[in-house]
Design an enzyme around this catalytic site. Structure first.
Site, PDB file in Angstrom:
ATOM      1  N   PRO A  11       0.759  -1.326   0.040  1.00 11.84           N
ATOM      2  CA  PRO A  11      -0.006  -0.076   0.061  1.00 11.84           C
ATOM      3  C   PRO A  11       0.871   1.494   0.109  1.00 11.84           C
ATOM      4  O   PRO A  11       1.828   1.290   0.853  1.00 11.84           O
ATOM      5  CB  PRO A  11      -0.812  -0.081   1.307  1.00 11.84           C
ATOM      6  CG  PRO A  11      -0.094  -1.137   2.262  1.00 11.84           C
ATOM      7  CD  PRO A  11       0.642  -1.975   1.137  1.00 11.84           C
ATOM      8  N   ASN A  12       0.289   2.208  -0.854  1.00  9.03           N
ATOM      9  CA  ASN A  12       0.861   3.604  -0.791  1.00  9.03           C
ATOM     10  C   ASN A  12       2.321   3.755  -1.524  1.00  9.03           C
ATOM     11  O   ASN A  12       2.596   4.831  -1.841  1.00  9.03           O
ATOM     12  CB  ASN A  12       1.097   4.130   0.515  1.00  9.03           C
ATOM     13  CG  ASN A  12      -0.305   4.372   1.261  1.00  9.03           C
ATOM     14  OD1 ASN A  12      -1.229   4.937   0.661  1.00  9.03           O
ATOM     15  ND2 ASN A  12      -0.236   3.858   2.614  1.00  9.03           N
ATOM     16  N   ARG A  19       4.925  11.127  -2.290  1.00 14.53           N
ATOM     17  CA  ARG A  19       4.707  10.892  -0.849  1.00 14.53           C
ATOM     18  C   ARG A  19       5.899  10.851  -0.271  1.00 14.53           C
ATOM     19  O   ARG A  19       6.931  10.164  -0.334  1.00 14.53           O
ATOM     20  CB  ARG A  19       4.428   9.190  -0.857  1.00 14.53           C
ATOM     21  CG  ARG A  19       4.214   8.581   0.296  1.00 14.53           C
ATOM     22  CD  ARG A  19       4.022   7.120   0.315  1.00 14.53           C
ATOM     23  NE  ARG A  19       3.997   6.377   1.578  1.00 14.53           N
ATOM     24  CZ  ARG A  19       4.242   5.494   2.023  1.00 14.53           C
ATOM     25  NH1 ARG A  19       4.848   4.697   1.193  1.00 14.53           N
ATOM     26  NH2 ARG A  19       3.910   5.328   3.528  1.00 14.53           N
ATOM     27  N   TYR A  24      11.031   8.926   1.447  1.00 16.24           N
ATOM     28  CA  TYR A  24      10.865   7.508   0.333  1.00 16.24           C
ATOM     29  C   TYR A  24      11.709   8.032  -0.784  1.00 16.24           C
ATOM     30  O   TYR A  24      11.713   7.155  -1.751  1.00 16.24           O
ATOM     31  CB  TYR A  24       9.396   7.303   0.220  1.00 16.24           C
ATOM     32  CG  TYR A  24       8.574   6.849   1.499  1.00 16.24           C
ATOM     33  CD1 TYR A  24       9.032   5.474   1.820  1.00 16.24           C
ATOM     34  CD2 TYR A  24       7.766   7.500   1.968  1.00 16.24           C
ATOM     35  CE1 TYR A  24       8.421   5.008   2.961  1.00 16.24           C
ATOM     36  CE2 TYR A  24       6.876   6.830   3.219  1.00 16.24           C
ATOM     37  CZ  TYR A  24       7.496   6.101   3.621  1.00 16.24           C
ATOM     38  OH  TYR A  24       6.800   5.193   4.680  1.00 16.24           O
ATOM     39  N   ASN A  75       8.158  -5.463  -0.353  1.00 14.98           N
ATOM     40  CA  ASN A  75       8.006  -4.533   0.337  1.00 14.98           C
ATOM     41  C   ASN A  75       6.597  -4.109   0.359  1.00 14.98           C
ATOM     42  O   ASN A  75       5.642  -3.670  -0.281  1.00 14.98           O
ATOM     43  CB  ASN A  75       8.748  -3.024  -0.329  1.00 14.98           C
ATOM     44  CG  ASN A  75       8.329  -1.933   0.698  1.00 14.98           C
ATOM     45  OD1 ASN A  75       7.796  -1.976   1.559  1.00 14.98           O
ATOM     46  ND2 ASN A  75       8.846  -0.889   0.234  1.00 14.98           N
ATOM     47  N   ALA A  78       3.019  -0.705   4.950  1.00 12.63           N
ATOM     48  CA  ALA A  78       2.387  -0.795   6.456  1.00 12.63           C
ATOM     49  C   ALA A  78       2.096  -2.243   6.771  1.00 12.63           C
ATOM     50  O   ALA A  78       2.063  -2.420   7.934  1.00 12.63           O
ATOM     51  CB  ALA A  78       1.253   0.087   6.727  1.00 12.63           C
ATOM     52  N   GLU A  99      12.891  -9.220   2.309  1.00 13.03           N
ATOM     53  CA  GLU A  99      12.192  -8.186   2.785  1.00 13.03           C
ATOM     54  C   GLU A  99      12.820  -6.906   2.390  1.00 13.03           C
ATOM     55  O   GLU A  99      14.073  -6.710   2.538  1.00 13.03           O
ATOM     56  CB  GLU A  99      11.903  -8.389   4.299  1.00 13.03           C
ATOM     57  CG  GLU A  99      11.033  -7.128   4.804  1.00 13.03           C
ATOM     58  CD  GLU A  99      10.880  -7.287   6.519  1.00 13.03           C
ATOM     59  OE1 GLU A  99      11.451  -8.280   6.905  1.00 13.03           O
ATOM     60  OE2 GLU A  99      10.417  -6.174   6.949  1.00 13.03           O
ATOM     61  N   HIS A 101      12.755  -2.400   2.261  1.00 14.92           N
ATOM     62  CA  HIS A 101      12.057  -1.164   2.592  1.00 14.92           C
ATOM     63  C   HIS A 101      12.941   0.119   2.302  1.00 14.92           C
ATOM     64  O   HIS A 101      14.149  -0.231   2.038  1.00 14.92           O
ATOM     65  CB  HIS A 101      11.868  -0.853   4.158  1.00 14.92           C
ATOM     66  CG  HIS A 101      11.053  -1.982   4.633  1.00 14.92           C
ATOM     67  ND1 HIS A 101       9.821  -2.189   4.485  1.00 14.92           N
ATOM     68  CD2 HIS A 101      11.247  -3.069   5.663  1.00 14.92           C
ATOM     69  CE1 HIS A 101       9.070  -3.299   5.168  1.00 14.92           C
ATOM     70  NE2 HIS A 101      10.236  -3.837   5.846  1.00 14.92           N
ATOM     71  N   ARG A 108      12.701   4.974  12.620  1.00 15.45           N
ATOM     72  CA  ARG A 108      11.521   5.935  12.625  1.00 15.45           C
ATOM     73  C   ARG A 108      10.734   5.474  13.688  1.00 15.45           C
ATOM     74  O   ARG A 108      11.163   5.204  14.826  1.00 15.45           O
ATOM     75  CB  ARG A 108      10.696   5.349  11.245  1.00 15.45           C
ATOM     76  CG  ARG A 108      11.813   6.125  10.100  1.00 15.45           C
ATOM     77  CD  ARG A 108      10.912   5.565   8.787  1.00 15.45           C
ATOM     78  NE  ARG A 108       9.881   6.430   8.487  1.00 15.45           N
ATOM     79  CZ  ARG A 108       8.778   6.115   7.672  1.00 15.45           C
ATOM     80  NH1 ARG A 108       9.042   5.059   6.866  1.00 15.45           N
ATOM     81  NH2 ARG A 108       7.787   6.717   7.505  1.00 15.45           N
TER      82      ARG A 108
HETATM   83  C1  DHK Z   1       7.049   1.760   3.239  1.00 14.79           C
HETATM   84  C2  DHK Z   1       5.817   1.809   4.075  1.00 14.79           C
HETATM   85  O1  DHK Z   1       4.686   2.400   3.196  1.00 14.79           O
HETATM   86  C3  DHK Z   1       5.766   2.173   5.349  1.00 14.79           C
HETATM   87  O2  DHK Z   1       4.422   1.759   5.922  1.00 14.79           O
HETATM   88  C4  DHK Z   1       6.838   1.099   5.966  1.00 14.79           C
HETATM   89  C5  DHK Z   1       8.028   1.103   3.857  1.00 14.79           C
HETATM   90  C6  DHK Z   1       8.101   1.367   5.488  1.00 14.79           C
HETATM   91  C7  DHK Z   1       9.530   1.632   3.189  1.00 14.79           C
HETATM   92  O3  DHK Z   1      10.270   2.351   4.014  1.00 14.79           O
HETATM   93  O4  DHK Z   1       9.559   1.245   2.132  1.00 14.79           O
HETATM   94  O5  DHK Z   1       7.008   1.410   7.479  1.00 14.79           O
END
Ligand code: DHK
Length: 150
Positions: A11-12, A19, A24, A75, A78, A99, A101, A108
């Site tokens: 998500p996102n 974002r 990010y 990845n 959340a 995994e 990120h 964080r």
């Molecule tokens: C991406 C997200 O959307 C967060 O919810 C994670 C992760 C971290 C990232 O750092 O890629 O906490």
């Protein structure tokens, strides 16, 4: 043809670029996908790159990967910190799992420090922004070679 490496994004992550770029980065998910295909070509891998905002879809793709893929890089955003369903899906197969990120989750909020994915992953890469994706593909080559020797 070799089984593809599934790169699953949660998500996102479809909003990357706009974002919270200070966390990010400014690259979009499309930029990252392109980099992954380029890196995969160099490494002799084939990548199937996907994104969903939905937990069940990610579970479906993990199950699909277990039937058709050579490994999973994921990845799940959340859901990393909340999803027993994704944990259970990953542990029911024996594929190499990495995994990933973008951000350094341990620098964080506290709620990002727990991962349901880490216990069922071969390894974890975080904190290197978009560069983590090609790094994960390189790490996957090592895992696939190790699996072949066993
Ligand atoms: C991406 C997200 O959307 C967060 O919810 C994670 C992760 C971290 C990232 O750092 O890629 O906490």
């Amino acid at each position: 043809m070799a089984a593809p490496i599934f790169i699953l994004n949660g998500p996102n992550l479809n909003r990357l670029g706009m974002r919270e770029p200070s966390i990010y980065g400014s690259e979009t998910l499309a930029d990252i996908e392109l980099t992954c295909h380029e890196e995969a070509k160099v490494l002799g891998l084939v990548v199937d790159f996907r994104q969903s905002n939905h937990e069940g879809t990610l579970v479906d793709w993990i199950q699909e990967a277990q039937d058709t893929a050579g490994g999973i890089i994921l990845n799940v955003g959340a859901y990393t910190h909340t999803s027993v369903a994704i944990h259970d899906a990953l542990r029911s197969g024996d594929l190499p799992v990495i995994e990933l990120h973008l951000s350094n989750v341990h620098a964080r909020e506290d709620f990002r420090k727990h991962s349901y994915v880490s216990p069922v992953a071969s390894g974890v890469i975080f904190g290197f922004g978009a560069k983590g994706y090609p790094l994960a593909l390189r790490a996957m080559v090592g895992l696939l070679e190790k699996a072949k020797q066993q």
